[in-house]
Design a protein around this motif. Structure first.
Motif, PDB file in Angstrom:
ATOM      1  N   LEU A  14       6.016   6.443   7.974  1.00 32.96           N
ATOM      2  CA  LEU A  14       7.242   7.361   7.040  1.00 32.96           C
ATOM      3  C   LEU A  14       6.816   8.647   7.005  1.00 32.96           C
ATOM      4  CD1 LEU A  14       6.674   5.275   3.664  1.00 32.96           C
ATOM      5  CD2 LEU A  14       8.687   5.638   5.049  1.00 32.96           C
ATOM      6  N   GLU A  15       5.618   9.316   7.220  1.00 29.86           N
ATOM      7  CA  GLU A  15       5.388  10.573   7.363  1.00 29.86           C
ATOM      8  C   GLU A  15       6.024  11.113   8.613  1.00 29.86           C
ATOM      9  OE1 GLU A  15       1.728  13.694   7.785  1.00 29.86           O
ATOM     10  OE2 GLU A  15       1.339  11.621   7.614  1.00 29.86           O
TER      11      GLU A  15
ATOM     12  N   LYS B 294       1.076  -1.089  -0.113  1.00 31.64           N
ATOM     13  CA  LYS B 294       0.078   0.104  -0.144  1.00 31.64           C
ATOM     14  C   LYS B 294       0.768   1.306   0.041  1.00 31.64           C
ATOM     15  CE  LYS B 294      -3.526  -2.316   2.833  1.00 31.64           C
ATOM     16  NZ  LYS B 294      -4.163  -1.984   4.474  1.00 31.64           N
ATOM     17  N   VAL B 295       2.161   1.154   0.450  1.00 31.32           N
ATOM     18  CA  VAL B 295       2.973   2.360   0.688  1.00 31.32           C
ATOM     19  C   VAL B 295       4.322   2.313  -0.169  1.00 31.32           C
ATOM     20  CG1 VAL B 295       4.407   3.578   2.528  1.00 31.32           C
ATOM     21  CG2 VAL B 295       2.083   2.516   2.926  1.00 31.32           C
TER      22      VAL B 295
ATOM     23  N   ALA C 168       2.342   4.230   6.384  1.00 28.56           N
ATOM     24  CA  ALA C 168       2.237   5.274   5.909  1.00 28.56           C
ATOM     25  C   ALA C 168       2.343   6.632   7.013  1.00 28.56           C
ATOM     26  CB  ALA C 168       0.725   5.541   5.105  1.00 28.56           C
ATOM     27  N   SER C 169       1.744   6.382   8.106  1.00 32.61           N
ATOM     28  CA  SER C 169       1.969   7.391   9.271  1.00 32.61           C
ATOM     29  C   SER C 169       3.512   7.403   9.636  1.00 32.61           C
ATOM     30  CB  SER C 169       0.979   7.057  10.331  1.00 32.61           C
ATOM     31  OG  SER C 169      -0.267   7.329   9.952  1.00 32.61           O
TER      32      SER C 169
ATOM     33  N   ASP D 247       0.316   0.470  10.083  1.00 33.92           N
ATOM     34  CA  ASP D 247       0.553   2.200   9.989  1.00 33.92           C
ATOM     35  C   ASP D 247       1.711   2.581   9.356  1.00 33.92           C
ATOM     36  OD1 ASP D 247      -0.759   4.505  10.705  1.00 33.92           O
ATOM     37  OD2 ASP D 247      -0.118   4.347  12.975  1.00 33.92           O
TER      38      ASP D 247
END
Length: 222
Positions: free
Chosen positions: A115-116, A40-41, A112-113, A110
């Motif tokens: 990575l952010e 997804k990422v 994506a979070s 989680d």
């Protein structure tokens, strides 16, 4: 900032036989679940999977991931952890930072979070670790209080100092820190707190519990 994903995937687990590749949710294994979460990422070509069994290679490459052969001597629990990490990350482009991901935390999705947050704290930290904060009354092996006192000085849990449990769900490491210590955490880590109820799969009972919880989550989301 280049970032590659490293996944240790051994087939000779000692406590739960073949736990990483046997059916966990329907026909999907723990590896399949984690692979789909990561896709997804991440681009599949940025994911590297280390395994001692060459027969697993087609299953890994079916996702577009890179297969890294690991010597079987680096799979027992007695193998020095720093040597395991060195063997894996030294076979990945030496200019990239590394995200280390364990398939034994299937409830964590989680990325994506993470990575952010990693991008936001990158200048001030050499690593990131996913943790769970807890405040519990802790006794040592002799029954003595560690973080509170018996009797009149007893504190309620809300007043106890916070501790942080390493979840082993995900770590990010700068490459220069990896070269120095070959470990998952550096000297100045950022603690990424997760509120997800995680189950670290270490026993057959853990496997069954995580499978039930994962099925519940997937049915609730469908």
């Amino acid at each position: 900032m280049g970032l590659k994903v490293a996944i240790p995937l051994k087939t000779n687990s000692e406590r739960v036989k073949n736990k990483n590749l046997k059916p966990f949710y329907g026909d999907l294994s723990l590896f399949d679940v984690k692979a789909r979460q990561l896709l997804k990422v991440f681009n599949p070509g940025d994911v590297y999977v280390s395994c001692e069994d060459i027969k697993v290679r087609p299953q890994i490459e079916a996702y577009g991931f890179n297969f890294l052969y690991r010597d079987v001597k680096l799979t027992p629990n007695s193998a020095p952890w720093s040597e395991v990490i060195k063997d894996i990350v030294n076979n990945i482009s030496d200019t990239d930072d590394i995200m280390w991901v364990q398939v034994t935390q299937p409830l964590f999705d989680d990325f994506a979070s993470v990575l952010e947050k990693w991008k936001a704290v990158y200048a001030d930290h050499d690593s990131l670790a996913v943790v769970k904060k807890f405040r519990h009354h802790i006794l040592d092996e002799h029954g003595r209080p560690v973080n509170f006192n018996f009797g009149y000085w007893h504190k309620v849990s809300q007043e106890l100092p916070a501790f942080y449990e390493l979840t082993w769900a995900c770590f990010c490491m700068k490459r220069e820190m990896l070269r120095e210590c070959y470990y998952n955490i550096g000297r100045k880590p950022y603690l990424y707190e997760t509120e997800i109820n995680l189950v670290d799969i270490d026993t057959d009972q853990d496997f069954e519990l995580a499978s039930l919880l994962y099925r519940h989550i997937m049915e609730r989301c469908s």
